[in-house]
Design a protein around this motif. Structure first.
Motif, short mmCIF file in Angstrom:
data_model
loop_
_atom_site.label_atom_id
_atom_site.label_comp_id
_atom_site.label_asym_id
_atom_site.label_seq_id
_atom_site.Cartn_x
_atom_site.Cartn_y
_atom_site.Cartn_z
N LEU A 88 54.74 63.05 -43.69
CA LEU A 88 54.47 61.89 -44.53
C LEU A 88 53.01 61.76 -44.90
N MET A 89 52.13 62.08 -43.95
CA MET A 89 50.70 61.92 -44.17
C MET A 89 50.06 63.21 -44.68
N GLN A 90 50.82 64.28 -44.74
CA GLN A 90 50.32 65.58 -45.17
C GLN A 90 49.06 65.94 -44.40
N ALA A 91 49.19 65.89 -43.08
CA ALA A 91 48.07 66.16 -42.19
C ALA A 91 48.45 67.25 -41.19
N GLN A 92 47.45 67.97 -40.72
CA GLN A 92 47.67 69.00 -39.71
C GLN A 92 47.88 68.39 -38.33
N ALA A 93 47.05 67.42 -38.00
CA ALA A 93 47.13 66.76 -36.69
C ALA A 93 47.66 65.34 -36.86
N VAL A 94 48.35 64.88 -35.87
CA VAL A 94 48.91 63.53 -35.90
C VAL A 94 47.84 62.55 -35.41
N PRO A 95 47.46 61.56 -36.23
CA PRO A 95 46.45 60.58 -35.80
C PRO A 95 47.05 59.58 -34.82
N GLY A 96 46.19 58.77 -34.24
CA GLY A 96 46.64 57.71 -33.35
C GLY A 96 47.44 56.67 -34.12
N PRO A 97 48.18 55.83 -33.41
CA PRO A 97 49.03 54.84 -34.08
C PRO A 97 48.28 53.89 -35.02
N GLU A 98 47.09 53.45 -34.65
CA GLU A 98 46.35 52.53 -35.50
C GLU A 98 45.94 53.18 -36.81
N GLN A 99 45.37 54.38 -36.72
CA GLN A 99 44.95 55.09 -37.92
C GLN A 99 46.15 55.44 -38.79
N ALA A 100 47.22 55.88 -38.17
CA ALA A 100 48.42 56.23 -38.92
C ALA A 100 48.98 55.00 -39.62
N GLY A 107 59.35 48.89 -61.49
CA GLY A 107 60.45 49.69 -62.02
C GLY A 107 59.97 51.04 -62.53
N ALA A 108 58.93 51.57 -61.91
CA ALA A 108 58.33 52.84 -62.33
C ALA A 108 59.33 53.99 -62.17
N ALA A 109 59.26 54.92 -63.10
CA ALA A 109 60.18 56.06 -63.08
C ALA A 109 59.90 56.99 -61.91
N ASN A 110 58.69 57.00 -61.42
CA ASN A 110 58.35 57.92 -60.31
C ASN A 110 58.56 57.30 -58.93
N TYR A 111 59.17 56.13 -58.85
CA TYR A 111 59.44 55.48 -57.57
C TYR A 111 60.47 56.29 -56.79
N SER A 112 60.19 56.51 -55.50
CA SER A 112 61.10 57.25 -54.64
C SER A 112 61.63 56.33 -53.53
N LEU A 113 62.89 55.99 -53.62
CA LEU A 113 63.52 55.15 -52.61
C LEU A 113 63.50 55.83 -51.24
N MET A 114 63.78 57.12 -51.22
CA MET A 114 63.80 57.84 -49.94
C MET A 114 62.43 57.84 -49.27
N ARG A 115 61.39 58.07 -50.04
CA ARG A 115 60.04 58.06 -49.47
C ARG A 115 59.69 56.67 -48.95
N HIS A 116 60.11 55.64 -49.69
CA HIS A 116 59.83 54.27 -49.28
C HIS A 116 60.50 53.99 -47.93
N ILE A 117 61.74 54.39 -47.78
CA ILE A 117 62.44 54.18 -46.51
C ILE A 117 61.77 54.98 -45.40
N GLU A 118 61.38 56.22 -45.68
CA GLU A 118 60.70 57.03 -44.67
C GLU A 118 59.39 56.39 -44.22
N LEU A 119 58.66 55.83 -45.16
CA LEU A 119 57.40 55.17 -44.80
C LEU A 119 57.66 53.93 -43.96
N LEU A 120 58.68 53.16 -44.31
CA LEU A 120 59.01 51.97 -43.52
C LEU A 120 59.45 52.35 -42.11
N ILE A 121 60.21 53.43 -41.99
CA ILE A 121 60.62 53.91 -40.66
C ILE A 121 59.38 54.24 -39.84
N ALA A 122 58.47 54.99 -40.43
CA ALA A 122 57.25 55.38 -39.72
C ALA A 122 56.39 54.16 -39.37
N MET A 123 56.30 53.21 -40.29
CA MET A 123 55.51 52.00 -40.01
C MET A 123 56.09 51.23 -38.82
#
Length: 97
Positions: free
Chosen positions: A37-49, A67-83
């Motif tokens: 999700l963060m396109q990072a090599q190392a996983v940051p700490g919870p606060e930074q993430a 209502g943007a055409a480039n909106y991704s529902l799946m990415r939004h859900i993945e981000l909410l899960i991670a949050m």
């Protein structure tokens, strides 16, 4: 830390998005999903993430509302899960007795 917790607690999103994110918590793998999700090599700490995830999610929420055409529902859900998962990893303030 309190600010991040307050920010998460005050998020208002459609019920269906939140339910999907809660359901997805069981399959969340911090090392795998956060790095992707963060396109990072190392996983940051919870606060930074969490700070970065909140910023990214806010952009997606704005796209959703516009209502943007480039909106991704799946990415939004993945981000909410991670949050949600990262918020659970934040240190808790001591409880007053």
């Amino acid at each position: 830390m309190k600010d991040l917790s307050d920010l998460i607690a005050n998020l208002r999103r459609p019920r269906l998005l939140i339910r999907a994110a809660r359901f997805g918590q069981t399959d969340y793998n911090r090392a795998r999903d956060l790095r992707r999700l963060m396109q990072a090599q190392a996983v940051p700490g919870p606060e930074q993430a969490l700070e970065r995830l909140i910023e990214e999610e806010a952009k997606l929420e704005a796209s959703r509302q516009e209502g943007a055409a480039n909106y991704s529902l799946m990415r939004h859900i993945e981000l909410l899960i991670a949050m949600m998962a990262e918020a659970r990893l934040l240190p808790r303030p001591p409880q007053a007795i």
